[in-house]
Design a protein around this motif. Structure first.
Motif, mmCIF file in Angstrom:
data_model
loop_
_atom_site.group_PDB
_atom_site.id
_atom_site.type_symbol
_atom_site.label_atom_id
_atom_site.label_comp_id
_atom_site.label_asym_id
_atom_site.label_seq_id
_atom_site.Cartn_x
_atom_site.Cartn_y
_atom_site.Cartn_z
ATOM 1 N N SER A 128 28.499 40.695 65.636
ATOM 2 C CA SER A 128 28.185 41.870 65.907
ATOM 3 C C SER A 128 28.419 43.118 65.798
ATOM 4 O O SER A 128 27.960 43.498 65.000
ATOM 5 C CB SER A 128 27.356 41.620 67.660
ATOM 6 O OG SER A 128 28.683 41.003 68.111
ATOM 7 N N SER A 129 29.795 42.704 65.805
ATOM 8 C CA SER A 129 30.938 43.851 65.810
ATOM 9 C C SER A 129 30.818 43.794 64.022
ATOM 10 O O SER A 129 30.881 45.366 63.998
ATOM 11 C CB SER A 129 32.692 43.655 66.026
ATOM 12 O OG SER A 129 33.308 44.379 65.745
ATOM 13 N N GLN A 130 30.671 43.333 63.007
ATOM 14 C CA GLN A 130 31.076 43.812 61.785
ATOM 15 C C GLN A 130 29.295 44.210 61.431
ATOM 16 O O GLN A 130 29.403 44.913 60.694
ATOM 17 C CB GLN A 130 30.703 42.368 61.202
ATOM 18 C CG GLN A 130 30.995 42.240 59.524
ATOM 19 C CD GLN A 130 31.419 41.178 58.623
ATOM 20 O OE1 GLN A 130 30.811 40.189 59.044
ATOM 21 N NE2 GLN A 130 31.003 41.449 57.452
ATOM 22 N N LYS A 131 28.471 43.729 61.962
ATOM 23 C CA LYS A 131 26.800 43.572 61.352
ATOM 24 C C LYS A 131 26.542 45.777 62.564
ATOM 25 O O LYS A 131 26.864 46.836 62.038
ATOM 26 C CB LYS A 131 26.111 42.868 62.558
ATOM 27 C CG LYS A 131 24.407 43.699 62.010
ATOM 28 C CD LYS A 131 23.536 43.912 60.915
ATOM 29 C CE LYS A 131 22.572 43.972 61.049
ATOM 30 N NZ LYS A 131 21.524 43.764 59.458
ATOM 31 N N PHE A 132 27.040 45.731 63.439
ATOM 32 C CA PHE A 132 27.492 47.115 64.311
ATOM 33 C C PHE A 132 28.155 47.891 62.859
ATOM 34 O O PHE A 132 27.807 49.307 63.100
ATOM 35 C CB PHE A 132 28.314 47.478 65.249
ATOM 36 C CG PHE A 132 27.496 49.109 65.731
ATOM 37 C CD1 PHE A 132 26.756 49.097 66.685
ATOM 38 C CD2 PHE A 132 29.820 49.438 66.348
ATOM 39 C CE1 PHE A 132 26.757 50.276 67.276
ATOM 40 C CE2 PHE A 132 29.203 50.377 67.076
ATOM 41 C CZ PHE A 132 27.809 50.990 66.966
ATOM 42 N N THR A 133 29.416 47.660 62.640
ATOM 43 C CA THR A 133 29.908 48.614 61.305
ATOM 44 C C THR A 133 29.290 49.148 59.970
ATOM 45 O O THR A 133 28.813 49.699 59.444
ATOM 46 C CB THR A 133 31.339 47.929 61.431
ATOM 47 O OG1 THR A 133 32.176 47.671 62.261
ATOM 48 C CG2 THR A 133 32.312 49.198 60.076
ATOM 49 N N GLN A 134 29.173 47.544 59.768
ATOM 50 C CA GLN A 134 28.023 47.932 58.645
ATOM 51 C C GLN A 134 26.882 48.827 58.933
ATOM 52 O O GLN A 134 26.350 49.639 58.021
ATOM 53 C CB GLN A 134 27.428 46.504 58.554
ATOM 54 C CG GLN A 134 28.222 45.159 57.332
ATOM 55 C CD GLN A 134 27.766 44.349 57.392
ATOM 56 O OE1 GLN A 134 26.487 43.762 57.579
ATOM 57 N NE2 GLN A 134 28.140 43.166 56.796
ATOM 58 N N LEU A 135 25.886 48.567 59.860
ATOM 59 C CA LEU A 135 24.665 50.315 60.296
ATOM 60 C C LEU A 135 25.136 51.246 60.518
ATOM 61 O O LEU A 135 24.865 51.950 59.708
ATOM 62 C CB LEU A 135 23.787 49.617 61.577
ATOM 63 C CG LEU A 135 23.238 48.207 62.214
ATOM 64 C CD1 LEU A 135 23.458 47.722 63.343
ATOM 65 C CD2 LEU A 135 22.723 48.544 60.834
ATOM 66 N N GLY A 136 26.791 51.171 61.041
ATOM 67 C CA GLY A 136 27.426 52.591 61.330
ATOM 68 C C GLY A 136 27.274 53.369 59.684
ATOM 69 O O GLY A 136 26.774 54.489 59.132
ATOM 70 N N GLU A 137 28.007 52.458 58.947
ATOM 71 C CA GLU A 137 27.701 53.326 57.614
ATOM 72 C C GLU A 137 26.427 52.946 56.959
ATOM 73 O O GLU A 137 26.261 54.248 55.927
ATOM 74 C CB GLU A 137 28.480 51.797 55.924
ATOM 75 C CG GLU A 137 29.139 52.116 54.989
ATOM 76 C CD GLU A 137 29.796 50.974 53.988
ATOM 77 O OE1 GLU A 137 30.102 51.454 53.205
ATOM 78 O OE2 GLU A 137 31.055 51.114 54.884
#
Length: 315
Positions: free
Chosen positions: A41-50
């Motif tokens: 989920s943390s990686q997905k959250f970073t991908q969403l931000g970018e």
């Protein structure tokens, strides 16, 4: 990070700006580490931000749509950026929390979402965004000494992102900024146009600041409000006197007699013939004449004798 930004936000390539915001709002809340402890989920959250950082910016989005992730992050030639594309190499700052806070506003985006540790329903929630102003955009304004002496008007065309009437989408529009140059402005003078930078839904447009840079003049050197005019003279002129003509910046011809013996440190000061004072253009600095004495490279024995004879004479 290599990924398809549209797939990351679960939207198609025809998505509007409103669709992009809606998708980011839904997925960012779903995968925020404070709410989702699942692996990845943390990686997905970073991908969403970018993904949101790119697709919410018309210039970055235009580059990504046309040149893909390679062109966005590798940079494209300036000649291809006339349609508003982002020509610099893009690097995500890597802080998805920052993107999240800028979108929702506040240092604690979940403060409005929870009461007594019980999650509220998020559907239709439109929290107020705390807007921050972008850093000033500084540009040099190159002016001639004549422009700064007389004053002038400069018109500069800028291109900036402007929010459309719907408050969600934006477009690139041109605008003419007018600068009234005052007589006597000095190097480093700053002219500020408040909030004329790119507009965004969650930010205050940056101020545009023009900084005066004075061009080199072929005759005069400026020192604050004074002007320096350097003249090359022969040794004969330095010893016997002469007259020098000076063409001023306002078109007058000054004929200045020099009756003193001119030595290397000699200066002739003409009061009130320099630059106008910006606070009171009716007052002016000084014009200072300096001299470079050209000595003969060699003298014959006869001329040396004549010089010795002339200098040995007493008044």
């Amino acid at each position: 990070m290599s990924s398809d930004y549209y797939e990351t936000l679960e939207i198609n390539r025809n998505a509007t700006d409103a669709d992009i915001k809606k998708a980011y709002r839904r997925l960012a809340l779903k995968f925020h580490p404070k709410r989702n402890r699942d692996p990845g989920s943390s990686q997905k959250f970073t991908q969403l931000g970018e993904a949101y950082d790119v697709l919410s910016d018309p210039r970055k989005k235009a580059t990504y749509d046309k040149f893909g992730e390679e062109g966005l992050k590798g940079g494209i030639p300036l000649e291809f950026s006339s349609d508003g594309a982002w020509s610099s190499k893009y690097v995500y700052h890597g802080n998805p929390d920052q993107t999240f806070k800028q979108f929702f506003g506040g240092d604690n985006p979940f403060a409005d979402f929870y009461t007594n540790d019980l999650p509220l329903q998020f559907s239709g929630l439109q929290p107020e965004v705390m807007k921050t102003q972008d850093s000033p955009i500084e540009r040099d304004l190159h002016l001639s000494l004549d422009d700064l002496f007389r004053g002038c008007t400069k018109k500069i065309k800028i291109s900036r992102r402007v929010m459309n009437d719907d408050g969600c989408t934006s477009s690139i529009k041109d605008k003419i900024l007018t600068i009234d140059v005052k007589p006597g402005w000095i190097e480093g003078t700053r002219i500020t146009f408040p909030k004329e930078g790119d507009q965004g839904p969650n930010s205050i447009p940056a101020d545009i600041v023009f900084i005066v840079r004075q061009k080199t003049h072929p005759l005069f050197v400026r020192r604050n409000n004074d002007l320096i005019y350097n003249i090359k003279i022969t040794l004969q002129m330095a010893l016997t006197g002469f007259s020098v003509d000076v063409q001023t910046l306002d078109g007058r011809l000054l004929s200045v007699p020099i009756n003193d013996i001119v030595h290397p440190a000699y200066k002739k000061v003409l009061s009130g013939e320099g630059m106008p004072l910006s606070k009171d253009p009716s007052q002016r600095g000084n014009l200072t004449l300096t001299f470079d004495i050209e000595f003969p490279k060699k003298l014959s024995t006869e001329r040396k004798h004549l010089i010795k004879q002339a200098l040995s004479l007493k008044d």
